[in-house]
Design a protein around this motif. Sequence first.
Motif, PDB file in Angstrom:
ATOM      1  N   ASP A  73       0.821  -1.209   0.000  1.00 37.29           N
ATOM      2  CA  ASP A  73       0.000   0.000   0.000  1.00 37.29           C
ATOM      3  C   ASP A  73       0.857   1.263   0.000  1.00 37.29           C
ATOM      4  N   ILE A  74       2.135   1.111   0.387  1.00 37.18           N
ATOM      5  CA  ILE A  74       3.096   2.217   0.388  1.00 37.18           C
ATOM      6  C   ILE A  74       4.266   1.753  -0.479  1.00 37.18           C
ATOM      7  N   GLN A  76       6.547   2.867  -2.897  1.00 36.44           N
ATOM      8  CA  GLN A  76       7.792   3.467  -3.381  1.00 36.44           C
ATOM      9  C   GLN A  76       8.166   4.666  -2.529  1.00 36.44           C
ATOM     10  N   SER A  79       5.764   7.481  -1.096  1.00 38.04           N
ATOM     11  CA  SER A  79       4.387   7.011  -0.937  1.00 38.04           C
ATOM     12  C   SER A  79       3.910   7.248   0.491  1.00 38.04           C
ATOM     13  N   TYR A  80       2.615   7.495   0.633  1.00 38.74           N
ATOM     14  CA  TYR A  80       2.032   7.652   1.962  1.00 38.74           C
ATOM     15  C   TYR A  80       0.684   6.936   2.022  1.00 38.74           C
ATOM     16  N   LEU A  81       0.284   6.567   3.223  1.00 37.22           N
ATOM     17  CA  LEU A  81      -1.027   5.975   3.491  1.00 37.22           C
ATOM     18  C   LEU A  81      -1.571   6.632   4.742  1.00 37.22           C
ATOM     19  N   THR A  93       4.665   6.412   5.777  1.00 48.02           N
ATOM     20  CA  THR A  93       5.415   6.849   4.610  1.00 48.02           C
ATOM     21  C   THR A  93       6.575   5.897   4.349  1.00 48.02           C
ATOM     22  N   ARG A  94       7.089   5.942   3.134  1.00 44.81           N
ATOM     23  CA  ARG A  94       8.278   5.166   2.789  1.00 44.81           C
ATOM     24  C   ARG A  94       9.373   6.141   2.344  1.00 44.81           C
ATOM     25  N   ARG A 123      -4.255   7.902   0.022  1.00 47.61           N
ATOM     26  CA  ARG A 123      -2.915   7.438  -0.296  1.00 47.61           C
ATOM     27  C   ARG A 123      -2.412   8.179  -1.520  1.00 47.61           C
ATOM     28  N   GLY A 124      -1.109   8.196  -1.694  1.00 51.80           N
ATOM     29  CA  GLY A 124      -0.537   8.892  -2.827  1.00 51.80           C
ATOM     30  C   GLY A 124       0.960   8.983  -2.695  1.00 51.80           C
ATOM     31  N   CYS A 125       1.548  10.010  -3.290  1.00 49.57           N
ATOM     32  CA  CYS A 125       2.993  10.182  -3.267  1.00 49.57           C
ATOM     33  C   CYS A 125       3.299  11.667  -3.113  1.00 49.57           C
TER      34      CYS A 125
END
Length: 402
Positions: A73-74, A76, A79-81, A93-94, A123-125
């Motif tokens: 779900d995260i 790259q 990325s955040y959730l 976050t990653r 979610r997104g980046c």
Amino acid sequence: MTDQRTTHKDPATPASAPEALRETLAELRHLAALPLERGRTLPPHAYTSPALYAWEVERIFRREWLCVARAEDIPQPGSYLRLDVLGTPLVITRDEEGELHALSRVCRHRFMDLLPPETTPGRGCLKRLTCPYHTWTYRLNGQYAGRLAGAPLMQRVDFDRSGCRLPAHRVEVWNGFVLLNLDPDAAPAAPPLRGLDRRLSSHGIADWVSVHTQTWEGVPANWKVAVENGSENYHHMGTHAASLDPVLPGRNTEIDECDGRWFTMFTPLSDSGQGGTGLGRRSSGSGRESRPGMLIAGIFPQFVLAVLPDSAVSIRWLPTGPATHDTQITALVPPGAHSTPGFSEQLSAMRARIAQVQEEDLVAVRGVQRGLASHPAPSNGRFSHLERPLWQFQRYLAERLL
């Protein structure tokens, strides 16, 4: 502004707790000490008491490792959730090195949600967290994750931005699932689950991919009602008489002898040609692993994984009040399943089955919650041998709550 941890005080100790709560805990102690052959259900007030619920939140959910997502779900860097766990607004976050971070979403300036659901996708980046209120920004890279990067027009006041940082929480990845702990002093998640790792090792769940997730919010039942329902297949013959039981007869379930945080059980398929989705290959191996069926693996307090020959379903429950909870169900398939001929049709069928089974379970958990609130209160029920995980759940509750 320099604190990086959020601490929570216990609402009381057993000695100073309200009398009704002390009585409930004493009854739990008694029940947890019974052997399975004499095991009885929890009393009705254990599923309706606001005082016990508050005690569970502090003693279990703010101290235990909780399954909250899949690592994919995260996917790259950047990325955040967005998550909300027991009233705690969080974002996972990653960073650029692939490490996950669980940060508070509350701006350290004036308490604004950094990712308000009214205007921000779940979610997104992104490169940095930027507060939409006064545009304070926070870094997301490596050891600096959560540290303040910018605070406009703060030069004329006595403000040390170097000490300003979003509180961070513990996070680990287990078999592709993201585990979160709100307690900074908690022991690592992995060691107590090594026995479960061995039982799941032939399936390779860590590499499986999510193909469908659905959430049911505000289900009107205590979280324990839902967890208990998902931890036994005895109810297949009633609740799922026309859906699951013809394919996965609950009466044939083999319960493994476990103790502690996790349990496993296995239900053979009534017909080895049924029960799969057609989206992946059947598992291979010797012994039980070579037989087509459903392996149930549960981790208390709020996670169950059902593994079929070529698909899996994970279920996560989170309490939202003494008599309400949220349920999230995710369907998983082995890598490469997307290229299987007829994938879209099989996936549609899987989604329909998940929805049907969940609707049947919702009828059950709502009905149980109504029964628990009846007057006069019903007496404790008795366990079947197929409900061993519920007996184990009592022992887990007693260990954490007492």
